[in-house]
Design an enzyme around this catalytic site. Sequence first.
Site, PDB file in Angstrom:
ATOM      1  N   GLY A  17      -8.972  -6.899  -0.426  1.00 30.01           N
ATOM      2  CA  GLY A  17      -8.259  -5.686  -0.871  1.00 30.01           C
ATOM      3  C   GLY A  17      -6.913  -6.073  -1.464  1.00 30.01           C
ATOM      4  O   GLY A  17      -6.255  -6.980  -0.960  1.00 30.01           O
ATOM      5  N   GLY A 112     -11.356 -11.429   6.009  1.00 35.92           N
ATOM      6  CA  GLY A 112     -12.553 -11.932   5.328  1.00 35.92           C
ATOM      7  C   GLY A 112     -12.191 -13.102   4.423  1.00 35.92           C
ATOM      8  O   GLY A 112     -12.831 -14.165   4.473  1.00 35.92           O
ATOM      9  N   ASP A 158      -3.922  -3.030   5.980  1.00 37.21           N
ATOM     10  CA  ASP A 158      -4.326  -2.583   7.325  1.00 37.21           C
ATOM     11  C   ASP A 158      -3.518  -3.227   8.457  1.00 37.21           C
ATOM     12  O   ASP A 158      -3.515  -2.724   9.565  1.00 37.21           O
ATOM     13  CB  ASP A 158      -5.800  -2.926   7.573  1.00 37.21           C
ATOM     14  CG  ASP A 158      -6.714  -2.117   6.683  1.00 37.21           C
ATOM     15  OD1 ASP A 158      -6.245  -1.111   6.133  1.00 37.21           O
ATOM     16  OD2 ASP A 158      -7.885  -2.503   6.538  1.00 37.21           O
ATOM     17  N   GLY A 201      -7.799   2.530   7.359  1.00 40.91           N
ATOM     18  CA  GLY A 201      -7.837   1.688   8.565  1.00 40.91           C
ATOM     19  C   GLY A 201      -9.190   1.842   9.234  1.00 40.91           C
ATOM     20  O   GLY A 201      -9.340   2.662  10.124  1.00 40.91           O
ATOM     21  N   GLU A 257      -9.232   6.308   9.364  1.00 47.60           N
ATOM     22  CA  GLU A 257     -10.592   6.304   8.802  1.00 47.60           C
ATOM     23  C   GLU A 257     -11.662   5.897   9.814  1.00 47.60           C
ATOM     24  O   GLU A 257     -12.743   6.450   9.843  1.00 47.60           O
ATOM     25  CB  GLU A 257     -10.580   5.195   7.748  1.00 47.60           C
ATOM     26  CG  GLU A 257     -10.965   5.518   6.408  1.00 47.60           C
ATOM     27  CD  GLU A 257     -10.841   4.257   5.539  1.00 47.60           C
ATOM     28  OE1 GLU A 257     -10.056   3.320   5.829  1.00 47.60           O
ATOM     29  OE2 GLU A 257     -11.545   4.241   4.554  1.00 47.60           O
ATOM     30  N   ARG A 294      -2.545   2.398  -1.536  1.00 48.48           N
ATOM     31  CA  ARG A 294      -2.461   1.067  -2.144  1.00 48.48           C
ATOM     32  C   ARG A 294      -1.579   1.087  -3.395  1.00 48.48           C
ATOM     33  O   ARG A 294      -1.417   0.063  -4.052  1.00 48.48           O
ATOM     34  CB  ARG A 294      -3.851   0.599  -2.588  1.00 48.48           C
ATOM     35  CG  ARG A 294      -4.777   0.271  -1.474  1.00 48.48           C
ATOM     36  CD  ARG A 294      -5.983  -0.476  -2.016  1.00 48.48           C
ATOM     37  NE  ARG A 294      -6.944  -0.697  -0.968  1.00 48.48           N
ATOM     38  CZ  ARG A 294      -6.839  -1.663  -0.064  1.00 48.48           C
ATOM     39  NH1 ARG A 294      -5.820  -2.505  -0.096  1.00 48.48           N
ATOM     40  NH2 ARG A 294      -7.740  -1.803   0.870  1.00 48.48           N
ATOM     41  N   ARG A 466      34.174   7.744  11.349  1.00 53.95           N
ATOM     42  CA  ARG A 466      34.617   6.359  11.527  1.00 53.95           C
ATOM     43  C   ARG A 466      35.788   6.209  12.497  1.00 53.95           C
ATOM     44  O   ARG A 466      36.283   5.097  12.703  1.00 53.95           O
ATOM     45  CB  ARG A 466      35.069   5.796  10.182  1.00 53.95           C
ATOM     46  CG  ARG A 466      33.936   5.527   9.219  1.00 53.95           C
ATOM     47  CD  ARG A 466      34.541   5.200   7.863  1.00 53.95           C
ATOM     48  NE  ARG A 466      33.503   4.911   6.888  1.00 53.95           N
ATOM     49  CZ  ARG A 466      33.108   3.675   6.568  1.00 53.95           C
ATOM     50  NH1 ARG A 466      33.666   2.636   7.127  1.00 53.95           N
ATOM     51  NH2 ARG A 466      32.178   3.492   5.669  1.00 53.95           N
ATOM     52  N   ASN A 527      24.430  -3.925   7.650  1.00 49.35           N
ATOM     53  CA  ASN A 527      23.826  -4.959   8.495  1.00 49.35           C
ATOM     54  C   ASN A 527      24.855  -6.038   8.851  1.00 49.35           C
ATOM     55  O   ASN A 527      24.611  -7.227   8.677  1.00 49.35           O
ATOM     56  CB  ASN A 527      22.619  -5.598   7.794  1.00 49.35           C
ATOM     57  CG  ASN A 527      21.725  -6.321   8.782  1.00 49.35           C
ATOM     58  OD1 ASN A 527      21.689  -5.979   9.956  1.00 49.35           O
ATOM     59  ND2 ASN A 527      21.036  -7.349   8.326  1.00 49.35           N
ATOM     60  N   GLN A 658      23.009   4.694  -1.905  1.00 46.36           N
ATOM     61  CA  GLN A 658      22.471   3.668  -0.995  1.00 46.36           C
ATOM     62  C   GLN A 658      22.340   4.162   0.445  1.00 46.36           C
ATOM     63  O   GLN A 658      21.539   3.663   1.220  1.00 46.36           O
ATOM     64  CB  GLN A 658      23.364   2.419  -1.037  1.00 46.36           C
ATOM     65  CG  GLN A 658      23.324   1.743  -2.387  1.00 46.36           C
ATOM     66  CD  GLN A 658      24.480   0.788  -2.584  1.00 46.36           C
ATOM     67  OE1 GLN A 658      24.429  -0.351  -2.156  1.00 46.36           O
ATOM     68  NE2 GLN A 658      25.530   1.238  -3.224  1.00 46.36           N
TER      69      GLN A 658
HETATM   70  P1  ADP Z   1     -10.379  -9.087   3.162  1.00 51.47           P
HETATM   71  O1  ADP Z   1      -9.955 -10.475   2.805  1.00 51.47           O
HETATM   72  O2  ADP Z   1      -9.425  -8.068   2.638  1.00 51.47           O
HETATM   73  O3  ADP Z   1     -10.719  -8.969   4.616  1.00 51.47           O
HETATM   74  P2  ADP Z   1     -13.248  -9.089   2.547  1.00 51.47           P
HETATM   75  O4  ADP Z   1     -13.673  -9.062   3.971  1.00 51.47           O
HETATM   76  O5  ADP Z   1     -13.986  -8.226   1.598  1.00 51.47           O
HETATM   77  O6  ADP Z   1     -11.713  -8.762   2.328  1.00 51.47           O
HETATM   78  O7  ADP Z   1     -13.398 -10.599   2.052  1.00 51.47           O
HETATM   79  C1  ADP Z   1     -13.045 -10.970   0.733  1.00 51.47           C
HETATM   80  C2  ADP Z   1     -13.945 -12.065   0.246  1.00 51.47           C
HETATM   81  O8  ADP Z   1     -13.819 -13.206   1.104  1.00 51.47           O
HETATM   82  C3  ADP Z   1     -15.426 -11.745   0.284  1.00 51.47           C
HETATM   83  O9  ADP Z   1     -15.833 -10.999  -0.845  1.00 51.47           O
HETATM   84  C4  ADP Z   1     -16.029 -13.122   0.261  1.00 51.47           C
HETATM   85  O10 ADP Z   1     -16.036 -13.668  -1.033  1.00 51.47           O
HETATM   86  C5  ADP Z   1     -15.056 -13.913   1.108  1.00 51.47           C
HETATM   87  N1  ADP Z   1     -15.574 -13.994   2.481  1.00 51.47           N
HETATM   88  C6  ADP Z   1     -15.440 -13.108   3.480  1.00 51.47           C
HETATM   89  N2  ADP Z   1     -16.081 -13.524   4.588  1.00 51.47           N
HETATM   90  C7  ADP Z   1     -16.655 -14.697   4.271  1.00 51.47           C
HETATM   91  C8  ADP Z   1     -17.474 -15.620   4.974  1.00 51.47           C
HETATM   92  N3  ADP Z   1     -17.826 -15.419   6.235  1.00 51.47           N
HETATM   93  N4  ADP Z   1     -17.873 -16.735   4.308  1.00 51.47           N
HETATM   94  C9  ADP Z   1     -17.515 -16.948   3.029  1.00 51.47           C
HETATM   95  N5  ADP Z   1     -16.752 -16.112   2.320  1.00 51.47           N
HETATM   96  C10 ADP Z   1     -16.337 -14.996   2.919  1.00 51.47           C
END
Ligand code: ADP
Length: 749
Positions: A17, A112, A158, A201, A257, A294, A466, A527, A658
């Site tokens: 994302g 991911g 998230d 989320g 969500e 976003r 003040r 600050n 500001q």
């Molecule tokens: P985020 O990084 O925001 O969690 P995603 O879960 O969609 O997003 O993951 C983004 C990309 O990372 C996926 O499209 C894929 O290419 C790669 N990816 C995610 N999980 C794996 C995995 N277990 N093995 C290999 N590549 C992965």
Amino acid sequence: MDKMSSPKRLGVLTSGGDAQGMNAAVRSIVRTALSRGLEVFSIYEGFQGMVDGGTYIRQMNWDSVGGILHLGGTILGTSRSEEFRTRAGRLKAAQNLLDHGIDSLVVIGGDGSLTGAFIFYQEWPGLVKELLDQKLINLGLAEQHPKLTIVGLPGSIDNDLIGTDMSIGTDTALHRITEAIDAINSTAASHQRTFVVEIMGRHCGYLALMSAIATGADWVLIPESPPNIDNWEDTMCKYLKAGRKAGRRDTFVVVAEGAQDRHGNPITSDYVRKILQEKLGEEVRITILGHVQRGGAPSAFDRNLGTLLGHAAVEQVISAEAAKEPRLIGLRGNRITDTPLADCLEKNRAISDAVTAQDFNQVIALRGDHFQEAFRTFRTLLRALPHPPEPGQKRFRLAVMHAGALSPGMNTAVRVAVRYGLDLGHILLGVRNGFLGFAMGEIEEMNWMSVNGWAPRGGAELGTNRTIPGDSDYYTIARKIEEYKIDGLLIIGGWNAYYSAYRLLTERPHFPAFNIPIVCLPASIDNNLSGTELSVGADTALNNIVSAVDKIKQSAVAQERCFIVEVMGRYCGYLALMSGLATGAERVYMHEEGISLSDLQVDLENLITGFQHGKRLGLIIRNENAHPIYTTDFIRSLLEVEGGGLFDVRQAILGHLQQGGNPSPFDRSFATRLATKCIDYLIQQTSLNSNKSAFIGLQGKEIKFHDLEEFIRMSDEPNQRPKDLWWLSLRPVADALAQPKLASLPSDL
Ligand code: ADP
């Protein structure tokens, strides 16, 4: 650093994302890498670009990342790549990297993406061997790149990654959410309406929880904490009805969500609307914020987070650490940290397992202390009325007041202090108009509804000024403490608040009434307070500056122009330096460093060279007290005259804008954390019959108290700022990113 083992070529990509602040990270990675002598390549469209190669992998220069700090999303593009999930896809990706001689990667993404990167790292030696066996690469190339270096940066709105308190993009998403809820608030209150707001989320309720706290919502439903009863709908409606009866004019329910009940069934915003409509018997509106979250320009926090994490990522790539195992660069408190990526991914997996097993206590525990604390606090703040005091409980009389200049977030802090203290069974008094009001007896008992609606409000409802109490005021203030039987005092404010509190301490031998615990909570846009690296209000001021400078920059690119922007801060350069970092200013002047004639000469020469070579925009930020003679106007005239007509020079003195506006989500959440801790402190000291007094603050990774007696020792009193100026250590980063190594190169920020 071992120079021989430095990787020569570094790749950077954004994946998963998109998140605001990714561009700041990319800019910082590219420019830090260049200034450290690396060659750097951007990989476009995330992992898919790495699999496809060709024009998706491009070498970057200094100017490739100019003018992107203020842009949302990611200029590199991002994607979800199914091919990269397969070994065949990763084999192609490895070949493309090797063809470019790249064996180090900084990956910016969520769980991911970082999991994918980690798998790629583990497979790398095998992939290289396979490419060699298939004669797709030669032995020399295989031997040159036996290992892949991976550094991960958390990029996800998230905020669901372990290993960092904040991910790049989360703060901006909170900005969008709080702006939207604040905007709906006024119409909801006018019509006495109920609103259900759905927040992103799917697995993590961070955004929902923090925005509910920041906006003063009445109920929140998040994936981590399903209501632990089957008839949760009745309980929710009972609370909401009680809130209305107590005088609330609107009702807000925030639904993440991925909210679910304790059996794992989804709780949708539409279901919540239906229930509320049926049980409250009124019209209920739904707002699903969707992709607005976003959108927009990145917040100051996300720009600086992206910049600092990106800088640290390159330093990691160069160091021996990252060669040993992949690391995740993150933020803990106010410190950039690095952790083995494997540990972070394992903890993330533990959270998913706990969610699947519906072990929700474990999920909340794994999310960390801050999340747990926020959840507890929210449960107090949402109440319609406080818990009644325990039978026989000693009820302390705690006063809350402001002193010093106005700072956004003061109202949030008072609201939390009052409600939290009342809920613990104590009596809360509000002192109006600072020490002047104190002396005049402008003191009143606060109840639960006295602070209703204060969470998002800018300004200071209690009033502040003040004035530091003088000799003649001590007697009257002491009398008021006795008259109102005040057991403890919370002062929310800036330098004058701290100084006045300190003076009360020194007057204790003459006025025994001052022998009560006093605690100071830092609220100052400047600050400039000792014992804390951040104060409530400074983040809002930074955002005010950054959005003003964004507009000024847009106006300037139409013709060759240099802007000098003067920002507040008194004798403290924090706002100047941090806004310089967030806007890419090429020069920041601040009081701590002063300004010399030779500085001005060098800056002038740099500007002339830049504009001669095609530069279109210059930006200088000047702290209001940087120099008594070389004022903003003086510098403007000097550059204008000496620039010889090559460029225009304009000045913008930002002034009181500001200090204005609603507090930022960060300031609201920071004020909330500090205020609960201050009330705990006062209750603890009062119960012990102690007069111990303190000031609270964030230092490094932790929130701490310092003895109030230490205030002067820790401060540079004549300049009204701390002796320890942690943020000066960021100056080299700001300089390294804003100025190309060769001054003759143009650079549009
Ligand atoms: P985020 O990084 O925001 O969690 P995603 O879960 O969609 O997003 O993951 C983004 C990309 O990372 C996926 O499209 C894929 O290419 C790669 N990816 C995610 N999980 C794996 C995995 N277990 N093995 C290999 N590549 C992965």
